[in-house]
Design a protein around this motif. Structure first.
Motif, PDB file in Angstrom:
ATOM      1  N   GLY A  53       5.302  -7.702 -20.633  1.00 55.37           N
ATOM      2  CA  GLY A  53       4.156  -6.946 -20.132  1.00 55.37           C
ATOM      3  C   GLY A  53       4.544  -5.511 -19.809  1.00 55.37           C
ATOM      4  O   GLY A  53       5.684  -5.081 -20.027  1.00 55.37           O
ATOM      5  N   GLU A  54       3.594  -4.767 -19.291  1.00 57.96           N
ATOM      6  CA  GLU A  54       3.809  -3.365 -18.930  1.00 57.96           C
ATOM      7  C   GLU A  54       3.949  -3.233 -17.415  1.00 57.96           C
ATOM      8  O   GLU A  54       3.120  -3.753 -16.663  1.00 57.96           O
ATOM      9  N   LEU A  55       4.992  -2.551 -16.981  1.00 60.01           N
ATOM     10  CA  LEU A  55       5.265  -2.350 -15.559  1.00 60.01           C
ATOM     11  C   LEU A  55       5.197  -0.859 -15.240  1.00 60.01           C
ATOM     12  O   LEU A  55       5.868  -0.046 -15.879  1.00 60.01           O
ATOM     13  N   THR A  56       4.391  -0.516 -14.243  1.00 60.71           N
ATOM     14  CA  THR A  56       4.334   0.852 -13.738  1.00 60.71           C
ATOM     15  C   THR A  56       4.921   0.868 -12.327  1.00 60.71           C
ATOM     16  O   THR A  56       4.419   0.168 -11.437  1.00 60.71           O
ATOM     17  N   THR A  57       5.966   1.629 -12.142  1.00 62.96           N
ATOM     18  CA  THR A  57       6.616   1.756 -10.840  1.00 62.96           C
ATOM     19  C   THR A  57       6.278   3.127 -10.268  1.00 62.96           C
ATOM     20  O   THR A  57       6.474   4.149 -10.948  1.00 62.96           O
ATOM     21  N   ALA A  82      -0.107  -8.306 -11.593  1.00 62.30           N
ATOM     22  CA  ALA A  82       0.569  -8.514 -10.307  1.00 62.30           C
ATOM     23  C   ALA A  82       0.851  -7.157  -9.680  1.00 62.30           C
ATOM     24  O   ALA A  82       1.218  -6.202 -10.376  1.00 62.30           O
ATOM     25  N   ASN A  83       0.678  -7.081  -8.377  1.00 59.91           N
ATOM     26  CA  ASN A  83       0.875  -5.821  -7.672  1.00 59.91           C
ATOM     27  C   ASN A  83       1.676  -6.062  -6.406  1.00 59.91           C
ATOM     28  O   ASN A  83       1.349  -6.940  -5.612  1.00 59.91           O
ATOM     29  N   VAL A  84       2.729  -5.277  -6.220  1.00 66.34           N
ATOM     30  CA  VAL A  84       3.558  -5.338  -5.020  1.00 66.34           C
ATOM     31  C   VAL A  84       3.686  -3.928  -4.471  1.00 66.34           C
ATOM     32  O   VAL A  84       3.971  -2.988  -5.217  1.00 66.34           O
ATOM     33  N   LYS A  85       3.478  -3.793  -3.181  1.00 67.13           N
ATOM     34  CA  LYS A  85       3.558  -2.474  -2.546  1.00 67.13           C
ATOM     35  C   LYS A  85       4.352  -2.600  -1.252  1.00 67.13           C
ATOM     36  O   LYS A  85       4.017  -3.387  -0.374  1.00 67.13           O
ATOM     37  N   GLY A 107       6.555   6.468   3.268  1.00 67.20           N
ATOM     38  CA  GLY A 107       6.876   6.226   1.872  1.00 67.20           C
ATOM     39  C   GLY A 107       6.210   4.967   1.356  1.00 67.20           C
ATOM     40  O   GLY A 107       6.035   4.001   2.101  1.00 67.20           O
ATOM     41  N   VAL A 108       5.824   4.991   0.086  1.00 71.76           N
ATOM     42  CA  VAL A 108       5.200   3.828  -0.557  1.00 71.76           C
ATOM     43  C   VAL A 108       5.879   3.606  -1.903  1.00 71.76           C
ATOM     44  O   VAL A 108       5.933   4.516  -2.740  1.00 71.76           O
ATOM     45  N   LEU A 109       6.405   2.407  -2.107  1.00 73.74           N
ATOM     46  CA  LEU A 109       6.993   2.011  -3.380  1.00 73.74           C
ATOM     47  C   LEU A 109       6.131   0.899  -3.957  1.00 73.74           C
ATOM     48  O   LEU A 109       5.959  -0.149  -3.332  1.00 73.74           O
ATOM     49  N   GLY A 110       5.586   1.147  -5.144  1.00 69.17           N
ATOM     50  CA  GLY A 110       4.649   0.192  -5.731  1.00 69.17           C
ATOM     51  C   GLY A 110       5.076  -0.270  -7.110  1.00 69.17           C
ATOM     52  O   GLY A 110       5.668   0.497  -7.888  1.00 69.17           O
ATOM     53  N   PHE A 111       4.767  -1.528  -7.410  1.00 69.66           N
ATOM     54  CA  PHE A 111       5.040  -2.103  -8.728  1.00 69.66           C
ATOM     55  C   PHE A 111       3.741  -2.739  -9.222  1.00 69.66           C
ATOM     56  O   PHE A 111       3.172  -3.601  -8.539  1.00 69.66           O
ATOM     57  N   ASP A 112       3.283  -2.322 -10.377  1.00 69.63           N
ATOM     58  CA  ASP A 112       2.054  -2.862 -10.957  1.00 69.63           C
ATOM     59  C   ASP A 112       2.380  -3.378 -12.356  1.00 69.63           C
ATOM     60  O   ASP A 112       2.731  -2.597 -13.256  1.00 69.63           O
ATOM     61  N   VAL A 156       0.965  -7.780  -1.370  1.00 69.45           N
ATOM     62  CA  VAL A 156       1.112  -8.364  -2.708  1.00 69.45           C
ATOM     63  C   VAL A 156      -0.239  -8.922  -3.157  1.00 69.45           C
ATOM     64  O   VAL A 156      -1.077  -9.309  -2.334  1.00 69.45           O
ATOM     65  N   SER A 157      -0.429  -8.961  -4.476  1.00 70.22           N
ATOM     66  CA  SER A 157      -1.634  -9.590  -5.022  1.00 70.22           C
ATOM     67  C   SER A 157      -1.356 -10.031  -6.454  1.00 70.22           C
ATOM     68  O   SER A 157      -0.522  -9.439  -7.151  1.00 70.22           O
ATOM     69  N   LEU A 158      -2.075 -11.057  -6.860  1.00 72.05           N
ATOM     70  CA  LEU A 158      -1.989 -11.568  -8.224  1.00 72.05           C
ATOM     71  C   LEU A 158      -3.415 -11.791  -8.725  1.00 72.05           C
ATOM     72  O   LEU A 158      -4.207 -12.479  -8.079  1.00 72.05           O
ATOM     73  N   THR A 159      -3.714 -11.199  -9.881  1.00 70.80           N
ATOM     74  CA  THR A 159      -5.073 -11.248 -10.425  1.00 70.80           C
ATOM     75  C   THR A 159      -5.062 -11.870 -11.818  1.00 70.80           C
ATOM     76  O   THR A 159      -4.192 -11.556 -12.645  1.00 70.80           O
ATOM     77  N   TYR A 160      -6.043 -12.739 -12.060  1.00 68.91           N
ATOM     78  CA  TYR A 160      -6.242 -13.319 -13.392  1.00 68.91           C
ATOM     79  C   TYR A 160      -7.667 -13.025 -13.837  1.00 68.91           C
ATOM     80  O   TYR A 160      -8.631 -13.288 -13.109  1.00 68.91           O
ATOM     81  N   SER A 161      -7.804 -12.469 -15.032  1.00 66.27           N
ATOM     82  CA  SER A 161      -9.121 -12.142 -15.583  1.00 66.27           C
ATOM     83  C   SER A 161      -9.675 -13.365 -16.297  1.00 66.27           C
ATOM     84  O   SER A 161      -9.224 -13.720 -17.400  1.00 66.27           O
ATOM     85  N   LEU A 162     -10.641 -14.017 -15.647  1.00 65.95           N
ATOM     86  CA  LEU A 162     -11.249 -15.206 -16.246  1.00 65.95           C
ATOM     87  C   LEU A 162     -12.023 -14.834 -17.497  1.00 65.95           C
ATOM     88  O   LEU A 162     -11.989 -15.545 -18.510  1.00 65.95           O
ATOM     89  N   THR A 163     -12.751 -13.720 -17.433  1.00 66.67           N
ATOM     90  CA  THR A 163     -13.458 -13.145 -18.571  1.00 66.67           C
ATOM     91  C   THR A 163     -13.263 -11.638 -18.496  1.00 66.67           C
ATOM     92  O   THR A 163     -12.629 -11.125 -17.574  1.00 66.67           O
ATOM     93  N   ASP A 164     -13.854 -10.916 -19.425  1.00 60.06           N
ATOM     94  CA  ASP A 164     -13.746  -9.459 -19.388  1.00 60.06           C
ATOM     95  C   ASP A 164     -14.432  -8.868 -18.165  1.00 60.06           C
ATOM     96  O   ASP A 164     -14.116  -7.747 -17.756  1.00 60.06           O
TER      97      ASP A 164
END
Length: 258
Positions: free
Chosen positions: A108-112, A170-173, A157-162, A203-211
């Motif tokens: 997947g794609e990770l944005t830090t 998944a998102n961690v901050k 300071g804020v360190l985030g991972f998306d 933290v959060s975890l998201t699943y797209s059931l539909t668009d």
């Protein structure tokens, strides 16, 4: 103690020598740059300074011993009074630094992202109206001055991972709050309230059931971090924890369907 917040231009304010409010004036400047260090790494830096003259702030507390309004307060059965007044000049200096890095992880794609702020506010001058010359410590008490200068941490300071893959996100901050020093109700000789540096995480975890439909589960402040304990007799809310750097509710969890 009953504290009267007396309106500007009213009888009590005039008796205390508080002049009519006027507009604040300010001058600010900033300098910043962005740097595309690599195709997937961008950095920005912004420095700023804000000067505010004749800033409207809440005064210290005038009590029943005051030579101008003490008798008035006693007749009203009020122990103390405060006023809004153009009493100080302030200077705020700071720098914001942000960085964003895109990469691949687990298919997947990770944005830090990293965001850091360093800022400082200072009362540079106190303007006492003629009736209060020599009583600057009452016009701007130590407690109110500390609220102006230390109302927010001087560093954060804020360190985030998306991370995103197909229908998953998944998102961690991780959040860092710098230390603060604030005044107490009793004031000197009671020591100031010291708030230690703290860190929390969301933290959060998201699943797209539909668009158009998603399900998210997550938590805020999952480390159950609380501000530094204080004497409840000296805090704004009468509790051992005061909501200064961040909230005082501890960890919380949620499920969201949207």
């Amino acid at each position: 103690v009953d504290v009267l917040l007396a309106p500007n231009g009213g009888t009590i304010a005039r008796a205390a020598g508080i002049p009519d409010l006027t507009e604040e004036t300010s001058v600010n400047g900033s300098l910043g740059f962005t740097w595309q260090a690599m195709d997937n790494l961008a950095i920005t830096v912004d420095a700023y300074q804000i000067n505010i003259d004749d800033r409207i702030v809440l005064s210290g507390r005038f009590n029943t011993d005051d030579p101008n309004i003490g008798d008035i307060l006693a007749d009203l059965n009020v122990g103390e009074a405060q006023f809004f007044v153009n009493s100080v000049d302030t200077r705020t200096r700071g720098v914001d630094i942000t960085a964003a890095w895109d990469s691949e992880l687990w298919g997947g794609e990770l944005t830090t992202t990293l965001g850091v702020n360093f800022g400082e506010t200072e009362v540079t001058s106190i303007h006492a109206p003629p009736a209060l010359v020599g009583r600057e410590d009452v016009l701007l008490s130590e407690r109110e001055r500390l609220f102006i200068e230390n109302g927010a941490p001087e560093s954060k300071g804020v360190l985030g991972f998306d991370w995103t893959r197909d229908r998953w996100n998944a998102n961690v901050k991780v959040i860092y709050f710098g230390e603060q020093t604030l005044g107490t109700f009793s004031g000197p000789p009671v020591p100031n309230a010291e708030y230690n540096a703290k860190a929390s995480a969301d933290v959060s975890l998201t699943y797209s059931l539909t668009d158009a439909t998603k399900l998210t589960v997550g938590g805020a402040n999952i480390f159950d971090t609380f501000p530094t304990r204080q004497d409840p007799n000296e805090t704004d809310n009468g509790h051992v924890y005061d909501s200064v750097q961040f909230g005082l509710n501890g960890a919380s969890y949620f499920v969201r369907f949207w």
